[in-house]
Every structure is written in C-alpha cells, then in structure tokens.
Design an enzyme around this catalytic site. Structure first.
Site, PDB file in Angstrom:
ATOM      1  N   SER A   1      70.188 -44.756  12.148  1.00 59.90           N
ATOM      2  CA  SER A   1      71.077 -44.546  13.297  1.00 59.90           C
ATOM      3  C   SER A   1      72.501 -44.258  12.810  1.00 59.90           C
ATOM      4  O   SER A   1      72.736 -43.228  12.200  1.00 59.90           O
ATOM      5  CB  SER A   1      70.997 -45.755  14.236  1.00 59.90           C
ATOM      6  OG  SER A   1      71.532 -45.452  15.499  1.00 59.90           O
TER       7      SER A   1
ATOM      8  N   HIS B   1      67.336 -40.959  17.125  1.00 57.74           N
ATOM      9  CA  HIS B   1      66.621 -41.463  18.314  1.00 57.74           C
ATOM     10  C   HIS B   1      66.304 -40.316  19.278  1.00 57.74           C
ATOM     11  O   HIS B   1      66.468 -40.424  20.487  1.00 57.74           O
ATOM     12  CB  HIS B   1      67.454 -42.540  19.020  1.00 57.74           C
ATOM     13  CG  HIS B   1      67.944 -43.613  18.100  1.00 57.74           C
ATOM     14  ND1 HIS B   1      67.091 -44.339  17.304  1.00 57.74           N
ATOM     15  CD2 HIS B   1      69.200 -44.093  17.862  1.00 57.74           C
ATOM     16  CE1 HIS B   1      67.803 -45.219  16.606  1.00 57.74           C
ATOM     17  NE2 HIS B   1      69.074 -45.073  16.917  1.00 57.74           N
TER      18      HIS B   1
END
Length: 247
Positions: free
Chosen positions: A134, A170
């Site tokens: 991330s 994501h």
C-alpha cells in the site's frame, strides 16, 4: 549477500490471518526474501512503519509473525526519534526492507525530514531489496492515488521516484481506485501507472518491470497509459498483466 541488482517488490499484500497470532507473513513477503538471495542463515528483514506512526502494538504483531517465519527481524522507528543511531548502517545490513501501509503523504514528509529518501536510494543500489504494501508500495514510484488527505481519494505526485511510473494499489478491493487512476492518467496528472489487485506484487530490476506475482489466485496486475482518441482528445487504456502464482 545483497541481491544481484537493485530490486523492488511493490505489493498490495504480504499478510494473512494467523492461526495462533493475529497475522502471519504471506507469500509476497516471503518472496521478497527469496529475491534477496539470502541463504544459510535467518534472513534479515527490517520493518519500517512510518506511514502508521510506528505503532508499537503493530510492531509486536510483526515480531510474532517474524518469529513464526524464522526471520532475523527488526524495526526502523522514526517516532519519536530514530531508534538506530545510524539508520543507513542498519539498513545496509539487511536483506529486505519492508515498508508497511498507512499515510504515504506523511511517510514521504517524515522520511525526507530524516534524509531517509537518500539513504533508501543508496541501500537499493547496494542490493538490499525494497518492498512493501500500500503506502509501502506507492512510495517507490513518482506517485499514485491515496486516502492520506481524507476519505476522498486524491493524487500524490511527490513519491521517491525510484521507479519512473505511478502506482495504483488495492485496485480490486476499493471501487474508487480504478476510475480515479484512469482519470488522472487521461488528464496527465499521473503518467504510466502500474496497478495491483489485493494479493499481487510487481517485481522491478532496476527500473524495469520484470514480473507480476500473486499470493492469491485469479488476481491481476494492470498497466494504465494515456491514449489519444477520447471525447476530450485523451483517454486511459488499461492492459492486464497475468501474475505468476507463488504456490
């Protein structure tokens, strides 16, 4: 022994739910160790949790997961002060630097305040594998999409730029990510953008994308580029990359 060439593994994964612990290291994090070439001893892995404020509780959960994995594990904390007198010397001793998620905007600001941007570049050139999830993925690129500023996703464009692309994380689990990446690329705010579904990672040797890998079957990686010919003159084109499953 360092990796044979500067290597980055940028991911939207690396963890799974544990059996006796809250989390365990999944295949992507283990693959970062494999890329380092470490053998004959426990691999040395340092976790950098700047993006979430160096939470000591999470550090303890990472320690448990590292014990299960058999890693020689440590942390580089910057809050409230660096926990190593010479962060560069510490990082140069590692096989893998793993950067956790959180606020990539705050991460970049704190790293630059401590000169960690330059340190990490030298560590990368030395052959220590840089990896993360991330925010710990976006940071290596020119920029990407982030919720660092609030619930509405925005662009971040001041990444470390070790890799001359942008990054979308994501990509399959947060429905606003894909359309925003497409709009930012079409508008020229982001350049060529490399994106990962949850459970997927991208491997770079130097600045060249050499492989997409996955710890979850059926997930994908994507390259989004600007293309002439849309209603406003430019649109975004997406090309799927099939990852190799790390079975």
């Amino acid at each position: 022994m360092p990796a044979e060439q500067p290597t980055i593994l940028a991911t939207s994964g690396g963890y799974r739910q544990g059996v006796r612990t809250r989390l365990e290291f999944d295949r992507l994090l283990h693959y970062a160790v494999e890329l380092s070439g470490a053998s004959g001893r426990p691999p040395r892995v340092t976790h950098v949790g700047t993006a979430a404020g160096d939470q000591r509780g999470f550090n303890a959960e990472m320690d448990e997961a590292a014990w299960l994995a058999g890693f020689d594990f440590s942390h580089l904390n910057l809050f409230t002060m660096p926990n190593h007198a010479d962060p560069e010397a510490h990082l140069l001793e590692q096989d893998v630097v793993w950067v956790n998620g959180g606020s990539v905007v705050n991460l970049l600001a704190v790293w630059r305040a401590h000169g960690l941007d330059g340190i990490l570049h030298r560590v990368w050139q030395h052959g220590v594998v840089l990896a993360g999830v991330s925010a710990g993925s976006i940071c290596w690129y020119q920029g990407g999409t982030t919720d660092s500023f609030g619930p509405e996703l925005r662009a971040v464009t001041n990444g470390l730029a070790f890799l001359p692309y942008a990054n979308g994380v994501h990509y399959d689990s947060e429905e606003r990510r894909r359309p925003l990446v497409h709009r930012l690329v079409a508008d020229g705010i982001l350049g060529e953008t490399h994106c990962t579904d949850d459970g997927v990672g991208l491997v770079y040797h130097g600045t060249e994308l050499v492989e997409a890998v996955a710890e979850v079957r059926g997930k994908g990686a994507y390259i989004v580029t600007a293309e002439a010919g849309g209603a406003d003159g430019t649109t975004a084109s997406e090309r799927r990359q099939e990852p190799r499953f790390l079975g």
